[in-house]
Design an enzyme around this catalytic site. Sequence first.
Site, short mmCIF file in Angstrom:
data_model
loop_
_atom_site.label_atom_id
_atom_site.label_comp_id
_atom_site.label_asym_id
_atom_site.label_seq_id
_atom_site.Cartn_x
_atom_site.Cartn_y
_atom_site.Cartn_z
N THR A 83 -39.31 71.95 -11.50
CA THR A 83 -40.76 71.77 -11.41
C THR A 83 -41.32 72.69 -10.34
OG1 THR A 83 -40.61 69.48 -12.14
CG2 THR A 83 -42.62 70.12 -11.00
N LEU A 109 -40.23 67.74 -5.39
CA LEU A 109 -40.35 68.22 -6.76
C LEU A 109 -38.94 68.60 -7.20
CD1 LEU A 109 -43.47 70.61 -6.52
CD2 LEU A 109 -43.40 68.34 -7.59
N ASP A 110 -38.56 68.23 -8.43
CA ASP A 110 -37.23 68.61 -8.87
C ASP A 110 -37.15 70.12 -9.00
OD1 ASP A 110 -37.64 69.42 -11.82
OD2 ASP A 110 -38.61 67.46 -11.73
N ALA A 111 -35.94 70.64 -9.07
CA ALA A 111 -35.73 72.09 -9.02
C ALA A 111 -36.48 72.83 -10.12
CB ALA A 111 -34.24 72.40 -9.10
#
Length: 339
Positions: A207, A203-205
């Site tokens: 999210t 998950l990107d930072a």
Amino acid sequence: MGTASRDGRPGHGDGRKRSSSKNMKTAGGKGQKPAGKGQKTSGQGRNQQASTRKPHRKGSRPNVESGKVRLNNAKPARHQAPRHDLVDGDGATYVSDGMRLQKVLAAAGVASRRGAEELIAAGRVEVDGQIVLEQGLRIDPNTAVIKVDGARVVVDETKQYLALNKPKGVQSTMSDEQGRRCVGDLVAERVMAGQRLFHVGRLDADTEGLLLLTNDGELAHRLMHPSYEVPKTYLATVRGQVPRGLGRRLRSGIELEDGPVTVDDFAVLEIHEGQTLLRLTLHEGRKHVVRRMLDAVGFPVQRLVRTDIGVVALGNQRPGSLRVLDSKEVGALYKAVGL
């Protein structure tokens, strides 16, 4: 330096070199026969063989450069054997009914199976004192001495399955060279206690939400592979009020720069103070795919939370907390990916 052929047998090429040399010594007594007219030399044979070898996994090969820098998640053995204690002579032994080396590494929690293939290609893996460069060597994991970066790997069948509620701002990595807060910080106590864990996907930072952690390499590999189409559900808060036909448009497909993307399910949950809360389910795993998809239709994401992966739901789990998956959840994940 040890290699493995396409069928997993150690050696250079198709495994016939050693037997053919033996026959030549028996026949000629000098260990070598001159190449006659129209007869290929052994070097020519090897060149032809290399050019006709089937490419790795439908045309792609493990990325050697990625393998050189890939994080090694292996838990070293408590008592390391000195290098002179390793098998001397033939090195890695091919076992016809054994397990492929990359699968053994994945099962040991070293990396995903694809990541293990990159480690092998980068020359970081040795079996019984022999560096193995090519894929597919079949070994007996109960007897083979496997090392990654010189440290022996413990092949532990004890599996861990955890659900993490990743907070916003946390990197989906087990360590971060820039000193940013990462998933590894949240599971540091478990790692120090001897558990080998790695995250399933990313998950990107910015999210939040559900991220699975495990040392079951085969399950992790399949959950991340797009061919198994494991659904993932997100709650997305977007700016503005979405039109009635947006769900139909997303189901029919949105064209992105790396190809089309569709949603499996879509619902408007709430409209409040100029923002709309959406629920989307899709089986894509591309980078930032939900954000890019909604941005493409004119509704940039203000907040994004992943709530479900297959049957595993985030529920009321607190941000930054871990919980152990129950047997029903693990069994359902296995079933979803055909294990």
